[in-house]
Design an enzyme around this catalytic site. Structure first.
Site, PDB file in Angstrom:
ATOM      1  N   GLU A   1       0.887  -1.174   0.000  1.00  0.00           N
ATOM      2  CA  GLU A   1       0.000   0.000   0.000  1.00  0.00           C
ATOM      3  C   GLU A   1       0.913   1.208   0.000  1.00  0.00           C
ATOM      4  O   GLU A   1       1.711   1.383   0.904  1.00  0.00           O
ATOM      5  CB  GLU A   1      -0.923  -0.037   1.220  1.00  0.00           C
ATOM      6  CG  GLU A   1      -2.137   0.881   1.090  1.00  0.00           C
ATOM      7  CD  GLU A   1      -1.831   2.301   1.526  1.00  0.00           C
ATOM      8  OE1 GLU A   1      -1.545   3.135   0.633  1.00  0.00           O
ATOM      9  OE2 GLU A   1      -1.864   2.567   2.726  1.00  0.00           O
TER      10      GLU A   1
ATOM     11  N   CYS B   1      -2.359   8.389   3.923  1.00  0.00           N
ATOM     12  CA  CYS B   1      -2.362   8.067   2.490  1.00  0.00           C
ATOM     13  C   CYS B   1      -3.729   8.345   1.880  1.00  0.00           C
ATOM     14  O   CYS B   1      -3.842   8.538   0.670  1.00  0.00           O
ATOM     15  CB  CYS B   1      -1.969   6.607   2.270  1.00  0.00           C
ATOM     16  SG  CYS B   1      -2.918   5.434   3.233  1.00  0.00           S
TER      17      CYS B   1
END
Length: 526
Positions: A297, A331
């Site tokens: 990720e 994020c």
């Protein structure tokens, strides 16, 4: 730890529910958090060992984790693992795997349930470690701890589900079954921005599936990982199942990823490091018998789109919380506000006015919304981008910074070109680019015009536009009429497209499949 399958299954029959967040308006909760902060403050500056096969190893070469709000305040000292210790940890984990993979799923799941119970008991302490070590506000830290508990509870149930008899098409002359077996040794490399939740989630998913782990936390948040490893020791997780290595990724990360006995790498962090891991993992090493699996990720350049039919007040609130929560260091954070032309000025004004009201300062105080960014490197990167932004847009709020901690004001640039650097590159700080779109079609085009594809949000009351965005907005997590941060375990399986990673869908029913391999077994009936 001796436990029966019936006992574990009885607990698992209770449906999964997300851990409630703490109400800090209640005096007893405020007092409990303040007491936890005082306790953790008294424990700052301790020295923490590596843990390999249950052995605590203290190296003379150490580094300090520091408080971003007071860089002269040491959270703890941690050993720098050597390359030889990386090799030792992987080999110990490989040896432990031979026994751990045979432990029944219900026993592995019960370790997660036990860890969840301990984490609930120490919730305010874990919050306090995050408040000090990574400068999360009270509410951000508490949400992080709650998510860590959620991962433990959810993945325990998921392992039990995968251990059940799997549905297959039946034929009369064979007995057939499908079982999910573990992979082997995993390198778990979590980030500093969710040092509780993501660290706990990736680690627990790995070992509940029957794998063993070498956990290498971020050098900015090793103390929080150390607290979790302590819990694993207390609940009796066998030695060698989770090994704890600290040190810079630049010095030991490559060795951990490249080791021929490493079977998979679970990583959350930057695009560049993720791509580096993917490249290293793809190279077959002497003695390696498998294709390494990477679960990555890697960040985003997330957008909130607002059209002329939207509730503009709600949209402005969603933009501010998504852009500036935890200093924009998520994020999933909104770093692009893409607004259709007819309401652009209204939304910009509302967002600026709301952002002006945000409190920036001491996160040990419950009323503080924003603290400092994580460290000197992040501070320099973000302030450099602010200088770039001054040439790419119109600075309408913030841009300033102050010390002695790494404090940066919530910063908004208006009239930014969609291809400007501050509209394309991940800044990972409290910097928001406002972009004007001609209409809804143009807004979707701009939203997709990036190499990332993690989260996105659309504020609209038009059902046809909602349906269109469902089909066209290319992100792994898409939200309507709400913020683009705050994914809940089990509710919003999390992971993105393109350069945002491998779409791991953490907290979803697909996640544990990434840590297992399926074995089909067939027997001819005699």
């Amino acid at each position: 730890m001796t436990i029966t399958a019936e006992h574990v299954l009885e607990r698992a029959r209770t449906p999964f529910r997300n851990e409630p967040l703490t109400d800090f308006s209640r005096p007893e909760n405020r007092q409990a958090q303040e007491e936890a902060l005082a306790q953790v403050r008294s424990e700052l500056g301790r020295t923490y060992p590596l843990i390999i096969g249950g052995q605590h190893i203290q190296n003379s070469d150490t580094f300090a984790s520091v408080n971003p709000a007071q860089p002269d305040q040491v959270i703890g000292y941690f050993s720098r693992a050597t390359l030889e210790q990386v090799d030792q940890a992987v080999r110990v984990a490989a040896e432990a795997f031979e026994q751990w993979k045979r432990v029944p799923a219900h026993e592995r799941a019960n370790y997660l349930f036990a860890a969840a119970d301990r984490l609930r008991e120490r919730r305010f302490l874990f919050n306090a470690w995050m408040i000090y070590e990574v400068a999360k506000s009270w509410t951000e830290a508490d949400a992080d701890t709650a998510e860590a508990i959620d991962f433990l509870e959810f993945y325990a149930r998921e392992m039990l589900r995968l251990a059940e008899e799997q549905p297959l098409v039946r034929i009369p002359d064979e007995d057939n079954e499908l079982v999910y077996i573990p992979l082997g040794v995993g390198a778990v490399i979590p980030p500093w921005n969710f040092p509780g939740a993501i660290m706990v989630g990736m680690t627990s998913a790995s070992f509940v599936a029957g794998n063993t782990v070498v956990l290498k936390p971020s050098s900015a948040s090793p103390a929080i990982a150390a607290q979790f490893v302590r819990i694993l020791e207390e609940i009796g997780l066998p030695a060698g199942v989770v090994n704890f290595l600290t040190g810079a990724g630049s010095s030991i990360g490559d060795a951990l990823v490249s080791h021929p006995l490493t079977r998979f790498i679970a990583f959350t962090g930057s695009r560049d490091v993720g791509l580096r891991i993917n490249e290293l993992a793809a190279k077959t090493q002497p003695g390696q018998r498998w294709i390494k699996r990477t679960i990555l990720e890697m960040g985003g350049k997330d957008a909130i789109v607002v059209d002329e039919t939207a509730d503009l007040e709600a949209a402005a609130n969603g933009i501010v919380v998504s852009a500036f929560g935890f200093q924009g260091q998520k994020c999933s954070a909104c770093s692009r506000a893409i607004i259709v032309e007819s309401v652009y000025d209204q939304v910009l004004q509302k967002v600026v006015e709301k952002a002006k009201q945000l409190s920036v300062g001491d996160v040990t105080r419950p009323e503080t919304f924003m603290g400092p960014v994580i460290d000197a490197n992040a501070f320099k990167k973000i302030t450099d981008y602010i200088e770039i932004g001054k040439g790419e847009g119109r600075l309408v709020l913030g841009g300033g910074h102050h010390g002695p901690g790494y404090y940066i004001e919530p910063t908004i640039f208006a009239d930014v070109d969609p291809h400007a650097r501050i509209a394309q590159e991940e800044i990972f700080g409290p910097v928001l680019a406002f972009i004007r779109a001609k209409d809804f079609s143009d807004a979707l085009r701009i939203a997709n015009d990036t190499e990332y594809g993690l989260t996105g949000s659309v504020y609209t009351r038009d059902p046809e536009r909602i349906q269109r965005a469902k089909e066209e907005f290319h992100v792994g997590n898409l939200y309507f009429n709400r913020k683009c941060t705050g994914a809940l375990v089990g509710v919003h399986p999390f992971g993105g497209f393109n350069m945002s990673g491998t779409d791991s869908k953490a907290g979803g029913r697909d996640y544990l499949l990434l840590f297992t391999q399926a074995k089909a077994i067939s027997a001819k009936k005699l």
